[in-house]
Design a protein around this motif. Structure first.
Motif, mmCIF file in Angstrom:
data_model
loop_
_atom_site.group_PDB
_atom_site.id
_atom_site.type_symbol
_atom_site.label_atom_id
_atom_site.label_comp_id
_atom_site.label_asym_id
_atom_site.label_seq_id
_atom_site.Cartn_x
_atom_site.Cartn_y
_atom_site.Cartn_z
ATOM 1 N N GLN A 122 0.858 -1.187 0.000
ATOM 2 C CA GLN A 122 0.000 0.000 0.000
ATOM 3 C C GLN A 122 0.894 1.237 0.000
ATOM 4 O O GLN A 122 2.078 1.150 0.305
ATOM 5 C CB GLN A 122 -0.874 0.007 1.256
ATOM 6 C CG GLN A 122 -1.765 -1.210 1.367
ATOM 7 C CD GLN A 122 -2.513 -1.276 2.692
ATOM 8 O OE1 GLN A 122 -2.425 -0.402 3.521
ATOM 9 N NE2 GLN A 122 -3.245 -2.349 2.872
ATOM 10 N N SER A 123 0.288 2.392 -0.244
ATOM 11 C CA SER A 123 1.093 3.618 -0.325
ATOM 12 C C SER A 123 1.903 3.832 0.947
ATOM 13 O O SER A 123 3.091 4.159 0.899
ATOM 14 C CB SER A 123 0.190 4.823 -0.572
ATOM 15 O OG SER A 123 -0.509 4.641 -1.779
ATOM 16 N N PHE A 152 5.062 1.818 1.033
ATOM 17 C CA PHE A 152 6.021 1.892 -0.071
ATOM 18 C C PHE A 152 7.430 2.297 0.397
ATOM 19 O O PHE A 152 8.420 1.680 -0.014
ATOM 20 C CB PHE A 152 5.503 2.804 -1.194
ATOM 21 C CG PHE A 152 6.165 2.515 -2.502
ATOM 22 C CD1 PHE A 152 5.792 1.414 -3.259
ATOM 23 C CD2 PHE A 152 7.205 3.310 -2.958
ATOM 24 C CE1 PHE A 152 6.443 1.112 -4.450
ATOM 25 C CE2 PHE A 152 7.854 3.018 -4.147
ATOM 26 C CZ PHE A 152 7.468 1.927 -4.895
ATOM 27 N N HIS A 162 -0.274 0.598 -4.230
ATOM 28 C CA HIS A 162 0.404 1.861 -4.526
ATOM 29 C C HIS A 162 0.792 1.909 -6.004
ATOM 30 O O HIS A 162 0.501 2.876 -6.705
ATOM 31 C CB HIS A 162 1.624 2.063 -3.625
ATOM 32 C CG HIS A 162 2.247 3.415 -3.831
ATOM 33 N ND1 HIS A 162 1.568 4.588 -3.625
ATOM 34 C CD2 HIS A 162 3.489 3.789 -4.275
ATOM 35 C CE1 HIS A 162 2.339 5.629 -3.910
ATOM 36 N NE2 HIS A 162 3.516 5.162 -4.309
ATOM 37 N N CYS A 191 -1.324 4.302 -8.655
ATOM 38 C CA CYS A 191 -0.619 5.384 -9.367
ATOM 39 C C CYS A 191 -0.702 5.171 -10.871
ATOM 40 O O CYS A 191 -0.966 6.100 -11.637
ATOM 41 C CB CYS A 191 0.848 5.450 -8.928
ATOM 42 S SG CYS A 191 1.042 6.011 -7.234
ATOM 43 N N PRO A 194 -3.257 7.641 -3.109
ATOM 44 C CA PRO A 194 -2.922 7.410 -4.514
ATOM 45 C C PRO A 194 -3.817 6.305 -5.086
ATOM 46 O O PRO A 194 -3.963 5.247 -4.490
ATOM 47 C CB PRO A 194 -1.459 6.970 -4.453
ATOM 48 C CG PRO A 194 -0.934 7.679 -3.231
ATOM 49 C CD PRO A 194 -2.071 7.644 -2.243
ATOM 50 N N MET A 252 5.179 9.094 1.781
ATOM 51 C CA MET A 252 4.096 8.110 1.638
ATOM 52 C C MET A 252 3.839 7.328 2.931
ATOM 53 O O MET A 252 2.757 6.784 3.130
ATOM 54 C CB MET A 252 4.442 7.127 0.511
ATOM 55 C CG MET A 252 4.244 7.711 -0.849
ATOM 56 S SD MET A 252 2.505 8.098 -1.092
ATOM 57 C CE MET A 252 2.618 9.690 -1.848
ATOM 58 N N TYR A 299 0.583 8.025 4.639
ATOM 59 C CA TYR A 299 -0.732 7.801 4.010
ATOM 60 C C TYR A 299 -1.407 6.571 4.632
ATOM 61 O O TYR A 299 -1.829 5.651 3.947
ATOM 62 C CB TYR A 299 -0.575 7.675 2.487
ATOM 63 C CG TYR A 299 -0.330 9.032 1.852
ATOM 64 C CD1 TYR A 299 0.842 9.736 2.118
ATOM 65 C CD2 TYR A 299 -1.262 9.625 1.022
ATOM 66 C CE1 TYR A 299 1.072 10.990 1.576
ATOM 67 C CE2 TYR A 299 -1.041 10.880 0.473
ATOM 68 C CZ TYR A 299 0.122 11.551 0.761
ATOM 69 O OH TYR A 299 0.347 12.803 0.229
#
Ligand code: B12
Ligand code: SF4
Length: 580
Positions: free
Chosen positions: A92-93, A96, A119, A123, A386, A405, A408
């Motif tokens: 996941q974001s 990352f 993620h 994106c 994202p 990130m 998030y």
């Protein structure tokens, strides 16, 4: 092509806490379905000898939320096998940055690495160009995987094994069919690292609604793709053979799975005719009680807890986020329907819609406490994730968003709010947890549970975890686990590794302080529970939230918001009253 053995090490990364330590536990509480899905696909390739009869595919699977990753050991095992790669799964974001930090260590040892998950997919699905973190990953020689891997893992493994993978695989325009798709399955030793030994499966993917903060519709689509009842039975039997019968069904909205009924019927059959002790946790929307038989069948199939995307009670916020399907005048009826089936309800509540202020949020939480019979309420910051329409709009307009990130995780303010400062918004978040899990309200929740015949032990455990996770451990309950681990050397590279003479004494104090706070909270909640249970007539308790909605009117909060519910919105006609 390799010869002999090809070892694939799958890691579902966690993320970093505010001190830069990896958030991980002795036991985590929720299984990773992404890990189960990718593991299932690779295990299938191993069984079918996808790299040829002379190559044995070996696979290991770790969830970093409950396992300390031994990077050196993993490098050694891949080298000993003579080939292989590390797959960072379901990233996941917010995970990352951690995924990249792990990947860098493997890349330094020249081990191939691939990263997939929301993620990358989000994106690629929504942005006009790759953001800097994804470009940076490609520069490190990491392979990115956007989209779902069902039906195409063999091709991917062959290209990884040949040493010539593409920098990025993009299947975003080609959503695979879920009928007869490979089972998401994990080895028993991975599942038993989860408290309660929960496994997972997605009975389907996709959701027909269009909430602007949601990534799912842009990654998995708005059409319901679903597994067959035969496949669900197969997944249940395969797990039951390993002694696992509890499942988190990860469909974001199981009520909109077009095949929900045959699936529930099959699970009911397994339970009632063959004695499978199936337990299910489901995620549904606020209109599920309108589907004839849905709640009753879910309960008979073993559902003991549901997550409901309430998100907010202010119609302006819901309309602003395109969550038009949430009809606030029906909320109480929906919660009462689950309560009647003795199913515990969890509701997600998002803080920070443009019209929210600290005052309206405080008022709305008080209204919920008084008028809606929910057990667990969990709070989130409205976050431009994202993959969501909200993120895309801000990105394209160049509106500043937090570049880190790691933040998030829906526990941080990642962009500016229309009226609240960052600090005010953070205070609102902390206050929301304090307000909902006040001792008075914990008492009300327990009284309602006893009066409705919902397991008091289950409610006690859940309320205690939810009330302590943020306030004691500083993590959201969805990331919670039992017994926090902080590994001195696994710290965010931007932060220094602390000298052992300083780190370990600090850790002992930290551990004991947290332990003491839990002990005190458990003691207080237990005292409340025992006192209520001992009261004569506790099962006859009634309050406003437990009253069925009458034909003449819905709850007071519908009156409060009556002037903001559009006429065309289907609400019962109400006399508008001035907002408090
Ligand atoms: C179950 C779930 C959880 C579970 C378990 C996590 C998991 N991934 O299984 C729990 C409860 C722990 C969880 C928590 C959170 N979650 Co969550 N979760 C989900 C959910 C509902 C299902 C995940 C899933 O199983 N998907 C199905 C799998 C099969 O899809 P997938 O991950 O994309 O994997 C496929 C491909 O990407 C690819 N692939 C993936 N990895 C790899 C690797 C390789 C090498 C290859 C080749 C292919 C590949 O193949 C897979 C099979 O097709 C999703 C929504 C969704 N519909 O996916 C949200 C979702 C992933 N979660 C999300 C978020 C934000 C969170 C939280 C941060 C916030 C919160 N408080 O809820 C927390 C924190 C987690 C943490 N530890 O940091 C967001 C992520 C958005 C984003 N841009 O990052 C999602 C998309 C929901 C949303 N709100 O939009 N979550
Ligand atoms: S109902 Fe849930 S899954 Fe569906 S679009 Fe809205 S937030 Fe996403």
């Amino acid at each position: 092509m390799p010869e002999g053995r090809f070892r694939i090490i799958l890691i579902k990364p966690s993320h970093y806490d505010a001190d830069g330590y990896v958030i991980q536990w002795w036991r985590s509480t929720i299984p990773s379905n992404s890990l189960a899905s990718v593991h299932g696909l690779i295990a299938e390739c191993a069984a079918s000898q996808a790299l040829g009869p002379d190559v044995a595919i070996e696979v290991e699977a770790y969830d970093e939320c409950n396992t300390v990753i031994d990077v050196k050991g993993a490098i050694r095992r891949i080298r000993e096998a003579g080939g292989g790669f590390v797959g960072l799964v379901g990233v996941q974001s917010n995970q990352f940055p951690r995924a990249l930090d792990l990947a860098r260590q493997f890349r330094r040892a020249d081990i191939p690495v691939a990263i997939g998950g929301f993620h990358v997919s989000g994106c690629v699905a929504m942005l006009p160009e790759l953001p800097p973190d994804l470009k940076g990953a490609i520069e490190l020689g990491i392979t990115l995987y956007a989209g779902e891997a069902e039906g195409r893992m063999e091709v991917f493994l062959r290209e990884m094994a040949s040493g010539t993978p593409k920098p990025i695989y993009n299947y975003m325009d080609d959503l695979p069919e879920m009928r007869a798709a490979t089972y998401p399955i994990l080895p028993r030793e991975t599942v038993t690292r989860i408290a309660g030994h929960y496994a997972s499966f997605d009975a389907g993917r996709g959701c027909p609604f269009q909430c602007s903060f949601c990534t799912i519709i842009n990654v998995q689509g708005r059409k319901s793709r679903y597994r067959t009842a035969d496949d669900i039975e197969g997944i249940v039997r395969a797990n039951a053979e390993r002694g696992i019968t509890r499942f988190f069904v990860t469909d974001d909205n199981f009520a909109r799975n077009k095949n929900w009924e045959p699936i529930l019927d099959r699970l009911i059959e397994l339970r009632e005719k063959e004695g499978f002790r199936i337990r299910l946790m489901l995620q549904v929307d606020t209109l599920c009680h309108r589907i004839p038989g849905f709640i009753e069948k879910a309960a008979r199939a073993g559902c003991t807890a549901v997550f409901i995307g309430l998100e907010n009670i202010n119609p302006e916020s819901l309309m602003g986020a395109k969550k038009r399907q949430n009809k606030i005048w029906e909320y109480r009826e929906m919660f009462l329907a689950w309560r009647q089936a003795k199913v515990m309800t969890y509701a997600g509540y998002i803080l920070g819609f443009p019209t929210d202020t600290p005052e309206t949020i405080a008022r709305d939480i008080e209204i919920i406490k008084k008028e809606l019979p929910i057990e667990l309420l969990e709070f989130f910051f409205l976050t431009p994730l994202p993959g969501s329409e909200d993120h895309k709009n801000l990105f394209v307009r160049g509106v500043p968003m937090d570049p880190d990130m790691n933040n998030y995780d829906l526990e941080h303010a990642c962009t500016a709010h229309a009226t609240m400062s960052k600090e005010a918004w953070e205070r609102v978040y902390a206050d929301a947890w304090e307000r909902y899990y006040s001792e008075d309200h914990v008492e009300t929740i327990m009284r309602r549970a006893i009066a409705s015949g919902i397991s008091k032990r289950k409610v006690f455990d859940a309320v205690t975890v939810f009330s302590g996770a943020v306030r004691i451990e500083s993590v959201h309950p969805l990331q919670f686990g039992f017994v926090r681990r902080k590994i001195r050397t696994q710290r965010r590279p931007e932060l220094p590794i602390i000298n052992p003479l300083v780190f370990y004494p600090w850790r002992v104090i930290d551990f004991l302080t947290v332990g003491f706070k839990w002990w005190r909270l458990i003691r207080r909640h237990r005292a409340i529970m025992n006192r209520i249970a001992a009261e004569p007539g506790a099962e006859n308790y009634i309050d406003e939230a437990l009253q069925p909605v009458t034909t003449t009117g819905a709850a007071d909060f519908v009156d409060l918001y009556a002037d903001r519910i559009p006429n065309t919105y289907g609400a019962p006609p109400k006399q508008p009253v001035a907002a408090a």
